[in-house]
Design a protein around this motif. Sequence first.
Motif, PDB file in Angstrom:
ATOM      1  N   LEU A 115       0.936  -1.099   0.070  1.00  0.00           N
ATOM      2  CA  LEU A 115      -0.140  -0.053   0.104  1.00  0.00           C
ATOM      3  C   LEU A 115       0.978   1.226   0.066  1.00  0.00           C
ATOM      4  CD1 LEU A 115      -2.643  -1.091   2.718  1.00  0.00           C
ATOM      5  CD2 LEU A 115      -2.780  -1.179   0.073  1.00  0.00           C
ATOM      6  N   LYS A 116       2.234   0.987  -0.040  1.00  0.00           N
ATOM      7  CA  LYS A 116       3.169   2.056   0.106  1.00  0.00           C
ATOM      8  C   LYS A 116       3.018   3.294   1.083  1.00  0.00           C
ATOM      9  CE  LYS A 116       3.132   1.800  -4.875  1.00  0.00           C
ATOM     10  NZ  LYS A 116       2.883   2.927  -6.286  1.00  0.00           N
ATOM     11  N   LEU A 117       2.861   2.472   2.199  1.00  0.00           N
ATOM     12  CA  LEU A 117       2.606   3.506   3.746  1.00  0.00           C
ATOM     13  C   LEU A 117       3.601   3.340   4.478  1.00  0.00           C
ATOM     14  CD1 LEU A 117      -0.948   1.712   4.743  1.00  0.00           C
ATOM     15  CD2 LEU A 117      -0.354   3.841   3.190  1.00  0.00           C
ATOM     16  N   GLY A 118       3.568   4.400   5.348  1.00  0.00           N
ATOM     17  CA  GLY A 118       4.725   4.471   6.463  1.00  0.00           C
ATOM     18  C   GLY A 118       4.398   3.303   7.628  1.00  0.00           C
ATOM     19  N   TYR A 119       5.567   3.446   8.375  1.00  0.00           N
ATOM     20  CA  TYR A 119       5.384   2.615   9.378  1.00  0.00           C
ATOM     21  C   TYR A 119       4.086   2.621  10.650  1.00  0.00           C
ATOM     22  CZ  TYR A 119      10.234   1.077   8.483  1.00  0.00           C
ATOM     23  OH  TYR A 119      11.459   0.316   7.949  1.00  0.00           O
ATOM     24  N   ASN A 120       4.100   4.036  10.786  1.00  0.00           N
ATOM     25  CA  ASN A 120       2.910   4.434  11.839  1.00  0.00           C
ATOM     26  C   ASN A 120       1.541   3.925  11.100  1.00  0.00           C
ATOM     27  OD1 ASN A 120       4.689   5.488  13.181  1.00  0.00           O
ATOM     28  ND2 ASN A 120       4.518   7.404  12.577  1.00  0.00           N
ATOM     29  N   ARG A 121       0.960   4.166   9.874  1.00  0.00           N
ATOM     30  CA  ARG A 121      -0.112   3.996   9.367  1.00  0.00           C
ATOM     31  C   ARG A 121      -0.268   2.157   9.112  1.00  0.00           C
ATOM     32  NH1 ARG A 121      -2.991   6.611   4.010  1.00  0.00           N
ATOM     33  NH2 ARG A 121      -5.349   5.883   4.583  1.00  0.00           N
ATOM     34  N   ALA A 122       0.630   1.797   8.672  1.00  0.00           N
ATOM     35  CA  ALA A 122       0.609   0.347   8.410  1.00  0.00           C
ATOM     36  C   ALA A 122       0.451  -0.456   9.849  1.00  0.00           C
ATOM     37  CB  ALA A 122       1.926  -0.302   7.790  1.00  0.00           C
ATOM     38  N   GLY A 123       1.270   0.251  10.758  1.00  0.00           N
ATOM     39  CA  GLY A 123       0.820  -0.414  12.274  1.00  0.00           C
ATOM     40  C   GLY A 123      -0.395  -0.080  12.955  1.00  0.00           C
ATOM     41  N   ARG A 124      -0.970   0.887  12.568  1.00  0.00           N
ATOM     42  CA  ARG A 124      -2.401   1.250  12.771  1.00  0.00           C
ATOM     43  C   ARG A 124      -3.646   0.371  12.165  1.00  0.00           C
ATOM     44  NH1 ARG A 124      -0.620   6.832  12.963  1.00  0.00           N
ATOM     45  NH2 ARG A 124      -1.390   7.040  11.026  1.00  0.00           N
ATOM     46  N   LEU A 125      -3.234  -0.102  11.022  1.00  0.00           N
ATOM     47  CA  LEU A 125      -4.096  -1.023  10.243  1.00  0.00           C
ATOM     48  C   LEU A 125      -4.060  -2.245  10.814  1.00  0.00           C
ATOM     49  CD1 LEU A 125      -3.372   0.062   6.521  1.00  0.00           C
ATOM     50  CD2 LEU A 125      -5.513   0.085   7.618  1.00  0.00           C
ATOM     51  N   ILE A 126      -2.890  -2.778  11.038  1.00  0.00           N
ATOM     52  CA  ILE A 126      -2.679  -4.164  11.757  1.00  0.00           C
ATOM     53  C   ILE A 126      -3.372  -4.258  13.016  1.00  0.00           C
ATOM     54  CG2 ILE A 126      -0.986  -5.463  12.976  1.00  0.00           C
ATOM     55  CD1 ILE A 126      -1.119  -6.070  10.117  1.00  0.00           C
ATOM     56  N   ASP A 127      -3.490  -3.029  13.963  1.00  0.00           N
ATOM     57  CA  ASP A 127      -4.207  -2.993  15.060  1.00  0.00           C
ATOM     58  C   ASP A 127      -5.617  -3.012  14.777  1.00  0.00           C
ATOM     59  OD1 ASP A 127      -1.800  -2.853  16.281  1.00  0.00           O
ATOM     60  OD2 ASP A 127      -1.770  -0.673  16.577  1.00  0.00           O
ATOM     61  N   GLN A 128      -6.164  -2.214  13.859  1.00  0.00           N
ATOM     62  CA  GLN A 128      -7.474  -2.379  13.475  1.00  0.00           C
ATOM     63  C   GLN A 128      -8.125  -3.612  12.945  1.00  0.00           C
ATOM     64  OE1 GLN A 128      -8.232   0.901  10.766  1.00  0.00           O
ATOM     65  NE2 GLN A 128      -7.596   2.507  12.101  1.00  0.00           N
ATOM     66  N   LEU A 129      -7.087  -4.391  12.016  1.00  0.00           N
ATOM     67  CA  LEU A 129      -7.466  -5.858  11.777  1.00  0.00           C
ATOM     68  C   LEU A 129      -7.480  -6.672  12.652  1.00  0.00           C
ATOM     69  CD1 LEU A 129      -5.183  -5.751   8.459  1.00  0.00           C
ATOM     70  CD2 LEU A 129      -7.845  -5.555   8.605  1.00  0.00           C
ATOM     71  N   GLU A 130      -6.637  -6.356  13.998  1.00  0.00           N
ATOM     72  CA  GLU A 130      -6.611  -7.162  15.080  1.00  0.00           C
ATOM     73  C   GLU A 130      -8.053  -7.202  15.696  1.00  0.00           C
ATOM     74  OE1 GLU A 130      -4.489  -8.018  19.038  1.00  0.00           O
ATOM     75  OE2 GLU A 130      -3.332  -6.761  17.720  1.00  0.00           O
ATOM     76  N   SER A 131      -8.300  -5.942  15.925  1.00  0.00           N
ATOM     77  CA  SER A 131      -9.425  -5.681  16.480  1.00  0.00           C
ATOM     78  C   SER A 131     -10.764  -6.275  15.738  1.00  0.00           C
ATOM     79  CB  SER A 131      -9.719  -4.243  16.827  1.00  0.00           C
ATOM     80  OG  SER A 131      -8.790  -3.592  17.590  1.00  0.00           O
ATOM     81  N   ALA A 132     -10.654  -6.226  14.498  1.00  0.00           N
ATOM     82  CA  ALA A 132     -12.024  -6.660  13.803  1.00  0.00           C
ATOM     83  C   ALA A 132     -11.943  -8.516  13.614  1.00  0.00           C
ATOM     84  CB  ALA A 132     -11.816  -6.082  12.353  1.00  0.00           C
ATOM     85  N   GLY A 133     -10.763  -8.897  14.153  1.00  0.00           N
ATOM     86  CA  GLY A 133     -10.764 -10.277  13.832  1.00  0.00           C
ATOM     87  C   GLY A 133     -10.136 -10.805  12.812  1.00  0.00           C
TER      88      GLY A 133
END
Length: 872
Positions: free
Chosen positions: A825-843
């Motif tokens: 997705l051509k993202l930085g570390y911070n945004r990619a980490g937040r996406l992983i956190d949201q995917l974890e919360s969503a299961g």
Amino acid sequence: MAKNTYRNDTVQAGRRNEARSKNEPRMTNVPKGEKPKKAKKKWSFRIPTPKLNLTPAFFKDRRFRLSIGFTFLLLSLFLTIAFVSYLFTGHADQSVVETVSGTGLKESGKEAENWLGLFGAWLSHIFINDLVGIGAFFCIPVFFFTGAKIVFKRVNVSLSYVLGLCSFCMLWLSLALGYAVFASQAIDKYGFLGGSIGIETAIWLNSLIGWGSWLLLGFLLLVFVVSYFNVTSISWGSSAAPATLAMEGAGADKNYADNLGDVLGGRANSVNHNADPTASLEYEEEEYEDELFDEEEDEEINRALEMELSTLAAKEETPVAPVKPAAPALELDIELPEDLELEEEYYEEEPEMELEVEAVEEEESGSGAMENYDPTLDLASYKYPTLDLLTDYGASKIQVTKEELEANKNKIVDTLGHYNISIASIKATIGPTVTLYEIVPDAGVRISKIKNLEDDIALSLAALGIRIIAPIPGKGTIGIEVPNTKKEMVSIKSILSTEKFMKSDMDLPIAFGKTITNEVFITDLAKMPHLLMAGATGQGKSVGLNAILTSLLYKRHPSQLKFVLVDPKKVELSLFNKIERHFLAKLPDTDEAIITDTKKVVNTLNSLCMEMDMRYDLLKDAGCRNLKEYNRKFVERKLNPKKGHRFMPFIVLVIDELADLMMTAGKEVETPIARLAQLARAIGIHLVVATQRPSVNVITGIIKANFPARISFKVTSKIDSRTILDAGGADQLIGQGDMLFSIGSDMIRIQCAFVDTPEVDRICEHIGNQQGYSDAYLLPEFVGDESGNEKADFDPSNRDPLFEEAARIIVQHQQGSTSLLQRRLKLGYNRAGRLIDQLESAGVVGAFEGSKAREVLIPDEYSLEQLLNTLG
């Protein structure tokens, strides 16, 4: 480094043993006709007074000599052209030269017709018209052979021979032509042939003896030929007489030397600095080349060759029955560094360190070829620290006296003699902190017997830190290291200013200091690949860390190197805060780059593990085995940045006190350090770990096994020494930077370079005041268990716009990785980490599992679409 080795005029111990084995008589310097005195059984010790060297230091420099030699050669060519031109243009240029003081140089230069302009006309006018006339041409061979002798060194011509011949020819020719011109009454037209000296002398001689001047000139020529060419006889009946007259004297000596050179292995090899073949004065290669420039070189060579042949002939003609030598007098060979002040290694002007970018030259594949990528362009105006930022403590001086050496030697010999241990030879090598006494025991002496006398020798010398090396690796000797009464300080400036460091091509060069033989010791951290340091409080461990960091700052650009500094003491590494935007790396959303909190240390170490895994993924995609190959491909633009590839700098993790971390965090710290030590070498992450307490619960087996390079300053016990080095000796060091460096089976004793706090402050101030990056180098974001409650309260309505696309990528690849989202997705570390956190919360993905990728909980895209519809 070249060394001077001062030895006695008597036979070396090694040669003495060789003479015994060959049943040859012992050679001594006893005057002829006298019987040698019977040697006493008492050990004797003699140190000759070293010869004073009054030659200026700069004249020893080979570059200076070459410049002088080429100057002479160029001057000879200049004079040749100017003098030849004067024969055709001298009359026209005479008025220009005589009136040059009345007009400007610029106007006179336009009127001069000499081929070399006004200066050539003026120089030729002085030499030819005002001095010796055409005889001035004999000045040219003098300058030419002088320059050739200096530059080429092997020119087989004596300068004194050329100077004498040319001087006589110049004066005699000037006088003869002057008298001829005077006799022909053509002074105004041809007066320049004899010059002012020739004309005036001819007028004076004519007033005294008239035509007898011709007889005087002939007599002078005859006397010169007879005396200079050694013509002692004339063979009227031999047709070869005319050819042999000139070469009978001068050529005989030359042929004699050449023939002797063929016998003894050539002219260069026949130069023996000791005419007596039993003498023992040794010279290194640099000093040997320096001696070749002596003006009396040929006479010394001839004398040395004659004495060499006479000695060899005496050996062959007069066989002597073997005589058992008496007890030899023990000699101490003292090795001193030739140039303690490192004059030849200093630069007159301290140059800025040059950036070395390892990049292969771009092939000329066509007009469309792109230039190589330059990682330094972001900070193109960056200036390396200069040497004037470091404190100059003056020239190094040896503090050891000959009396001290003699006393220590006698004590060692007496102590060993009490236990019936005899010594064949002993040599002393003076270092900045300790002096190494190398002894060769007589045949039949057990090495273990000497090793067991370590405490007895220490008692007799009354010195702290006696260390016995039995035997010295690579040598057939036993070493006894004795601390000097007055120690020499090794400054960081004296090490960094050496040519060895400045021209080093190592990836991460570290200048530690000087060895026991006064040699500068530089090693490559990238090849260690990790370094473990230990030492008691106040023994130089923090200074050693500062020396490591200073060396790297002087040699690397901010784009090539980043530091991760861990300082539980909170004060040791605080000075490096100023270079945060240039050389430091840290976690995102962190205020200070230097980590002092234990929880942040754990997160940083785990983040480095994530960085390591991400780098290995990039190396796998690029088909490279190590960071050097990967960066070379990236510089050559063979890797696509759109696929996540980027230029990756070296990362050096520095931990100042490991024991404190092990006490507070334990396994949480040990596991990531062990992983980094095992795997991080190939991707350019290197560890420098220091501790005051090298015990087994701090330096555990899993950590120790992956740190082959180790440094130990003085420790308090032999157990600590064996823990850090797997060998004893660190407990016998004397402190204040005295250290042992161990890598593999090699153990080297080094005096660590001293770098003071104000020096580090000036270096960091110099770097910090320059333009830097917008922020420190950001490591991958790591979220620990303490943030689990925040994840549970995550609101799906505030999800990222790329949430669904990220979920599809994760499920499609079945890999819950932050680096995967960053590349796709051509993202930085911070945004990619937040996406992983949201995917974890969503299961979609599972919980964090350290450096491993998260588990993907959704098996296929159909199940994902159902989940996304449920989330609305």
